[in-house]
Design an enzyme around this catalytic site. Structure first.
Site, PDB file in Angstrom:
ATOM      1  N   GLU A  11     -11.154 -13.856 -27.320  1.00 47.16           N
ATOM      2  CA  GLU A  11     -10.972 -15.299 -27.518  1.00 47.16           C
ATOM      3  C   GLU A  11     -12.294 -16.066 -27.463  1.00 47.16           C
ATOM      4  OE1 GLU A  11      -6.400 -15.910 -25.945  1.00 47.16           O
ATOM      5  OE2 GLU A  11      -7.923 -15.474 -24.439  1.00 47.16           O
ATOM      6  N   ILE A 151       5.406 -12.819 -21.836  1.00 45.42           N
ATOM      7  CA  ILE A 151       6.835 -12.928 -22.180  1.00 45.42           C
ATOM      8  C   ILE A 151       7.111 -12.169 -23.473  1.00 45.42           C
ATOM      9  CG2 ILE A 151       8.702 -14.523 -22.745  1.00 45.42           C
ATOM     10  CD1 ILE A 151       7.671 -16.332 -20.592  1.00 45.42           C
ATOM     11  N   MET A 171      -0.745 -17.811 -20.359  1.00 40.39           N
ATOM     12  CA  MET A 171      -0.918 -17.388 -18.971  1.00 40.39           C
ATOM     13  C   MET A 171      -2.077 -18.067 -18.243  1.00 40.39           C
ATOM     14  SD  MET A 171      -0.074 -13.302 -19.546  1.00 40.39           S
ATOM     15  CE  MET A 171      -0.145 -12.889 -17.814  1.00 40.39           C
ATOM     16  N   GLU A 172      -2.685 -19.117 -18.838  1.00 37.78           N
ATOM     17  CA  GLU A 172      -3.852 -19.728 -18.201  1.00 37.78           C
ATOM     18  C   GLU A 172      -3.899 -21.254 -18.260  1.00 37.78           C
ATOM     19  OE1 GLU A 172      -4.283 -17.427 -20.773  1.00 37.78           O
ATOM     20  OE2 GLU A 172      -4.586 -15.641 -19.550  1.00 37.78           O
ATOM     21  N   ASP A 195       2.152 -14.179 -31.428  1.00 33.91           N
ATOM     22  CA  ASP A 195       3.427 -13.450 -31.347  1.00 33.91           C
ATOM     23  C   ASP A 195       4.545 -14.459 -31.073  1.00 33.91           C
ATOM     24  OD1 ASP A 195       1.883 -13.052 -28.488  1.00 33.91           O
ATOM     25  OD2 ASP A 195       3.997 -13.536 -28.219  1.00 33.91           O
TER      26      ASP A 195
HETATM   27  O1  OS5 Z   1      -4.315 -13.942 -21.556  1.00 35.37           O
HETATM   28  C1  OS5 Z   1      -2.987 -13.507 -21.718  1.00 35.37           C
HETATM   29  C2  OS5 Z   1      -2.129 -14.653 -22.161  1.00 35.37           C
HETATM   30  N1  OS5 Z   1      -2.431 -14.741 -23.578  1.00 35.37           N
HETATM   31  C3  OS5 Z   1      -1.570 -15.653 -24.350  1.00 35.37           C
HETATM   32  C4  OS5 Z   1      -0.288 -15.061 -24.834  1.00 35.37           C
HETATM   33  C5  OS5 Z   1       0.884 -14.908 -24.103  1.00 35.37           C
HETATM   34  N2  OS5 Z   1       1.180 -15.177 -22.812  1.00 35.37           N
HETATM   35  C6  OS5 Z   1       2.458 -14.934 -22.394  1.00 35.37           C
HETATM   36  N3  OS5 Z   1       3.416 -14.417 -23.189  1.00 35.37           N
HETATM   37  C7  OS5 Z   1       3.141 -14.149 -24.493  1.00 35.37           C
HETATM   38  N4  OS5 Z   1       4.110 -13.654 -25.284  1.00 35.37           N
HETATM   39  C8  OS5 Z   1       1.841 -14.409 -24.977  1.00 35.37           C
HETATM   40  N5  OS5 Z   1       1.260 -14.248 -26.188  1.00 35.37           N
HETATM   41  C9  OS5 Z   1      -0.033 -14.641 -26.102  1.00 35.37           C
HETATM   42  C10 OS5 Z   1      -2.608 -13.404 -24.046  1.00 35.37           C
HETATM   43  C11 OS5 Z   1      -2.862 -12.536 -22.859  1.00 35.37           C
HETATM   44  C12 OS5 Z   1      -1.701 -11.596 -22.685  1.00 35.37           C
HETATM   45  S1  OS5 Z   1      -1.970 -10.287 -21.559  1.00 35.37           S
HETATM   46  C13 OS5 Z   1      -2.641  -9.119 -22.663  1.00 35.37           C
HETATM   47  C14 OS5 Z   1      -3.144  -7.875 -21.972  1.00 35.37           C
HETATM   48  C15 OS5 Z   1      -3.679  -6.946 -22.995  1.00 35.37           C
HETATM   49  C16 OS5 Z   1      -4.536  -5.844 -22.427  1.00 35.37           C
HETATM   50  N6  OS5 Z   1      -4.286  -5.150 -21.360  1.00 35.37           N
HETATM   51  N7  OS5 Z   1      -5.230  -4.253 -21.175  1.00 35.37           N
HETATM   52  N8  OS5 Z   1      -6.086  -4.420 -22.145  1.00 35.37           N
HETATM   53  C17 OS5 Z   1      -5.689  -5.373 -22.956  1.00 35.37           C
HETATM   54  C18 OS5 Z   1      -7.266  -3.553 -22.297  1.00 35.37           C
HETATM   55  C19 OS5 Z   1      -8.480  -4.076 -21.554  1.00 35.37           C
HETATM   56  C20 OS5 Z   1      -9.396  -3.168 -21.047  1.00 35.37           C
HETATM   57  C21 OS5 Z   1     -10.532  -3.621 -20.377  1.00 35.37           C
HETATM   58  C22 OS5 Z   1     -10.767  -4.973 -20.230  1.00 35.37           C
HETATM   59  C23 OS5 Z   1      -9.866  -5.881 -20.745  1.00 35.37           C
HETATM   60  C24 OS5 Z   1      -8.727  -5.419 -21.419  1.00 35.37           C
END
Ligand code: OS5
Length: 231
Positions: A11, A151, A171-172, A195
Site C-alpha cells: 500500500e 472479513i 482493519m486500521e 474484495d
Molecule cells: O491490512 C489488512 C486490512 N486490509 C483491508 C482489507 C480488509 N479488511 C478486513 N476485511 C476485508 N475483507 C478486507 N479487505 C481488505 C487488508 C489487510 C488484510 S490482512 C492480509 C494479510 C495478508 C498476509 N498475511 N501474511 N502475509 C500477507 C505475508 C507477509 C509476510 C511477511 C510480511 C508481511 C506479510
C-alpha cells in the site's frame, strides 16, 4: 509535514517510488520515510496490519514528525453492493465494529470519553471530491468499519452492514481516526476495493491487493499536490 500511512508494504510502495529527497528513519520496529512530493514535505510509513499497529504509527508520526495532516491509503473489502473491485471510497465516518461493551448499556462500537463514529475532516474530503472531478474518477463516500478481523463471510459482512450501516470494511482506519481525534489532527481515509468481504475475499484480496493499492496511492498523491502545506 503531511503524514501518509498504509497498512502493508504493497500500500505504500507506490507512494515511495514517487518521492524525492527520500530519507529513512527507524523508530521502534518501523521505518518512516521522509521526502518531498510536488513541493510538499511528507512522511510515509506502513504500519503493519491491524488497529494497534496503525495507532502506534499514527502516534509516532504526530510525536516525532509533527504532522499537520494525516492521510491513509489502502485497500478494503466492499460491504455496499454498489462497490466493485477497484472502486475508490473515502470515509465520512469510521467506527470500530469489534468494540463491544454492551454489557454496560453502551451501543456497539462505543467507548466512553471516545465515542463511536469518528468524523473525517470536511476540508480534506472536499479536496478529494475536487480531485475526483478533475481526474473524472468515480469516488464513493460513506461509513468505513474497522476491526481486527479480515472479513470473509457473508453473514459477518451483513451483520457489520446492519449494525453500523457500513459501506466498506478494513482493519486500521478507525484506529488512525482515534489517534487523530486525540491530537486534533485533520485526517482522511481512502480505500480502493480489493474484495467483497465474502467467501472469495481471500483469493480476491491476493489477486487485487497490488492493483487496488496503486489506485488509492495515485489518488492520494494527486490530493497531496493540492494541499496548501508547502513545507
Ligand atoms: O491490512 C489488512 C486490512 N486490509 C483491508 C482489507 C480488509 N479488511 C478486513 N476485511 C476485508 N475483507 C478486507 N479487505 C481488505 C487488508 C489487510 C488484510 S490482512 C492480509 C494479510 C495478508 C498476509 N498475511 N501474511 N502475509 C500477507 C505475508 C507477509 C509476510 C511477511 C510480511 C508481511 C506479510
Amino acid at each position: 509535514m503531511i503524514g501518509i500511512i498504509g497498512a502493508m508494504t504493497e500500500e505504500v510502495s507506490p507512494l515511495l517510488i514517487r518521492l524525492t529527497n527520500l530519507q529513512t528513519h527507524t523508530i521502534g520496529n518501523n521505518k518512516y520515510h521522509t521526502g518531498r512530493y510536488e513541493g510538499r514535505e511528507v512522511v510515509v510509513a506502513y504500519s503493519r496490519i491491524g488497529k494497534v499497529n496503525a495507532a502506534v504509527t499514527a502516534t509516532v508520526m504526530q510525536q516525532h514528525f509533527h504532522i499537520d495532516k494525516l492521510l491513509f491509503s489502502g485497500v478494503a473489502g466492499a460491504i455496499n453492493k454498489s462497490l466493485k473491485i477497484g472502486d475508490l471510497i473515502y470515509a465520512e465516518k469510521l467506527v470500530q465494529h469489534d468494540v463491544d461493551i454492551t454489557a454496560f448499556g453502551h451501543p456497539l462500537g462505543f467507548i466512553p470519553e471516545t465515542g463511536d463514529f469518528f468524523a473525517t475532516d470536511p476540508a480534506l474530503n472536499t479536496i478529494a471530491e475536487e480531485t475526483a472531478r478533475e481526474l473524472c474518477v468515480k469516488l464513493g463516500k460513506g461509513v468505513i468499519a474497522t476491526g481486527d478481523q479480515f472479513i470473509a463471510d457473508p453473514d459477518h459482512k451483513d451483520w457489520v452492514q446492519k449494525r453500523f450501516k457500513a459501506d466498506a470494511v478494513e482493519m486500521e482506519g478507525a484506529a488512525v481516526a482515534c489517534v487523530c481525534q486525540t491530537f486534533q489532527i485533520p485526517y482522511f481515509v481512502l480505500r480502493a476495493i480489493s474484495d467483497q468481504a465474502d467467501m472469495d475475499a481471500g483469493f480476491n484480496f491476493d489477486e487485487f491487493l497490488v492493483s487496488s493499492a496503486r489506485l488509492s496511492a495515485d489518488f492520494i498523491l494527486r490530493m497531496v499536490a493540492k494541499l496548501d502545506t508547502a513545507k
